[in-house]
Design a protein around this motif. Structure first.
Motif, short mmCIF file in Angstrom:
data_model
loop_
_atom_site.label_atom_id
_atom_site.label_comp_id
_atom_site.label_asym_id
_atom_site.label_seq_id
_atom_site.Cartn_x
_atom_site.Cartn_y
_atom_site.Cartn_z
N ASN A 1 0.84 -1.20 0.00
CA ASN A 1 0.00 0.00 0.00
C ASN A 1 0.87 1.25 0.00
O ASN A 1 1.62 1.49 0.95
CB ASN A 1 -0.90 -0.01 1.25
CG ASN A 1 -1.98 1.05 1.17
OD1 ASN A 1 -1.87 1.99 0.40
ND2 ASN A 1 -3.01 0.88 1.97
N PRO A 2 0.77 2.08 -1.06
CA PRO A 2 1.64 3.25 -1.14
C PRO A 2 1.05 4.51 -0.49
O PRO A 2 1.63 5.58 -0.60
CB PRO A 2 1.78 3.45 -2.65
CG PRO A 2 0.47 3.00 -3.19
CD PRO A 2 -0.01 1.90 -2.28
N VAL A 3 -0.11 4.40 0.17
CA VAL A 3 -0.74 5.58 0.78
C VAL A 3 -0.10 5.88 2.13
O VAL A 3 0.03 5.00 2.99
CB VAL A 3 -2.26 5.37 0.95
CG1 VAL A 3 -2.89 6.59 1.63
CG2 VAL A 3 -2.92 5.12 -0.40
N VAL A 4 0.30 7.13 2.31
CA VAL A 4 0.92 7.59 3.56
C VAL A 4 0.00 8.61 4.22
O VAL A 4 -0.50 9.52 3.56
CB VAL A 4 2.31 8.22 3.30
CG1 VAL A 4 2.90 8.76 4.58
CG2 VAL A 4 3.23 7.19 2.65
N GLU A 5 -0.24 8.46 5.51
CA GLU A 5 -1.10 9.38 6.26
C GLU A 5 -0.24 10.29 7.12
O GLU A 5 0.62 9.83 7.87
CB GLU A 5 -2.09 8.60 7.13
CG GLU A 5 -3.02 9.51 7.93
CD GLU A 5 -4.12 8.73 8.65
OE1 GLU A 5 -4.69 9.28 9.61
OE2 GLU A 5 -4.41 7.58 8.25
N THR A 6 -0.48 11.61 7.01
CA THR A 6 0.29 12.60 7.77
C THR A 6 -0.63 13.69 8.30
O THR A 6 -1.82 13.77 7.95
CB THR A 6 1.37 13.25 6.89
OG1 THR A 6 0.74 13.94 5.80
CG2 THR A 6 2.35 12.24 6.35
#
Length: 414
Positions: free
Chosen positions: A241-246
């Motif tokens: 999964n390439p989604v990053v949460e910031t």
């Protein structure tokens, strides 16, 4: 434009607008174009219209809160009308809005928030209505506030992205047009936690707590079955999964190219986006909402989604909202991955629902393939009016817009 008690007006709200405008003898100018004294109806005190000042904050905020608007702060007024990127870029004098006064008391308010937009490669200075509220006895004077908003001379584009039914009728009476996107007021959503959602629905139907709890249990079982059977909701990739949460504070310049070329659609009207503007927009002082940035960065793919987690409502339901998103080439696979991550973020924040509204037709069609539920606003919530007729005519085309909750004042408030 949340309109507080004005939303309770009858369906003929446009009639007093036209009647008041025709009755020129009922308005006496004081010599200042921003200060007008109105001869009162029998038995009521005179009403004066003037520009709002920073010194009005306490009285305006108290009235707005009393009439159903959310809390506010002096720091937020400074953010909206001094630290505002549109005010800084255009070197514009801050215009907060207008107030109605009667017998020394503020009885009405309409704010005007400066915003930056771009269309066909050119910058536009826009203004968005905010926090319209009028004491019940003075609703007939609502047109004074709204007509003052439209008389601003340095504004290219006027917006109202949160109109109630009655405010929408007022917009139409003053020649503003609804957004040319018939389904903008159709909110798409996924239920993330069926039990509290179903219970809240039964409470809204007027059932007492015990029956609502029983109905909620039955409704939750039906919902779970429907969600599973129809495979409702976005699906994550099984691995990698390439989604990053910031946090919003960590959002940098990685999307500059995406923003600068309008995601390949320079002919679309778009609110200007930069990392600094995004932080100004989504990180107000004393913010009561939690904002998360979901970023997708693949080999040839790029996109982001901003999700706003709301406070728990009086019925116990908590929702999360897709506040903004942009994806290179509107890639539907990237959209699904971002929405799947938004669902996870919403669940983690305690929300039972994730909502998405607005955005161009091709994005909504991709969302509809993920089988969301839907609910509809009772009337169009988004109106616009351009100063120049040529621009207004161009904006009558649906394809000229990239409209979303990032527009107007929809997601600006703490």
């Amino acid at each position: 434009m949340s309109s507080g008690p004005v939303s309770n007006s009858k369906g003929t709200i446009a009639d007093p607008v036209h009647n008041r405008m025709r009755a020129g003898s009922a308005t006496q100018s004081t010599g200042n174009s921003e200060s007008t004294r109105v001869v009162p109806a029998r038995g009521t005190a005179a009403v004066r219209l003037r520009e709002a000042q920073f010194s009005d904050f306490e009285r305006v905020s108290a009235m707005n809160l009393r009439l159903g608007q959310g809390p506010d702060s002096p720091e937020n007024w400074k953010r909206l009308w001094i630290d505002n990127p549109a005010v800084i870029e255009f070197k514009a004098a801050p215009r907060i809005g207008w107030v109605l006064e009667s017998a020394g008391e503020i009885v009405g308010f309409l704010g005007s928030i400066p915003l930056l937009y771009e269309f066909e490669g050119k910058p536009l200075f826009a203004a968005a209505t905010c926090r319209l509220a009028i004491e019940p006895a003075f609703r007939a004077y609502c047109h004074l506030l709204i007509s003052s908003f439209f008389r601003q001379k340095n504004v290219d584009l006027f917006l109202n992205s949160t109109a109630t039914v009655s405010a929408g009728k007022m917009m139409t009476a003053l020649n503003a047009a609804p957004l040319p996107q018939a389904d903008y007021g159709n909110v798409l959503f996924w239920v993330l936690d069926p039990r509290p959602f179903a219970k809240a629905v039964f409470k809204k139907l007027g059932m007492n707590s015990s029956f609502a709890g029983m109905g909620g249990a039955i409704g939750a079982a039906v919902l779970r079955g429907d969600i599973k059977l129809r495979r409702r909701g976005p699906r994550s990739r099984p691995a990698g999964n390439p989604v990053v949460e910031t946090n919003m504070s960590e959002m940098g310049n990685e999307f500059n190219q995406l923003w600068s070329d309008g995601n390949g659609h320079p002919a679309r009207l778009m609110a200007k986006r930069t990392a600094a503007i995004m932080r100004w927009h989504f990180d107000p002082p004393q913010n009561r909402r939690k904002i998360r940035v979901l970023s997708f960065k693949g080999a040839s793919e790029l996109g982001y989604l901003i999700v706003r987690h709301e406070e728990k409502a009086a019925n116990g339901l908590q929702r999360s909202l897709v506040a903004d998103l942009m994806i290179k080439n509107d890639d539907s696979d990237v959209l699904e991955q971002l929405l799947a991550a938004a669902c996870r973020s919403a669940k983690s924040a305690g929300s039972q629902v994730l909502e998405i509204m607005g955005f161009p037709r091709n994005i909504r069609e991709s969302v509809l393939k993920l089988k969301p539920y839907s609910r509809r606003y009772p009337a169009p919530p988004f109106f616009y009016k351009a100063r120049e007729r040529a621009l207004h005519e161009k904006l009558t085309q649906e394809g000229a817009w990239y409209a979303s909750p990032f527009d107007g004042d929809t997601t600006l408030w703490p």
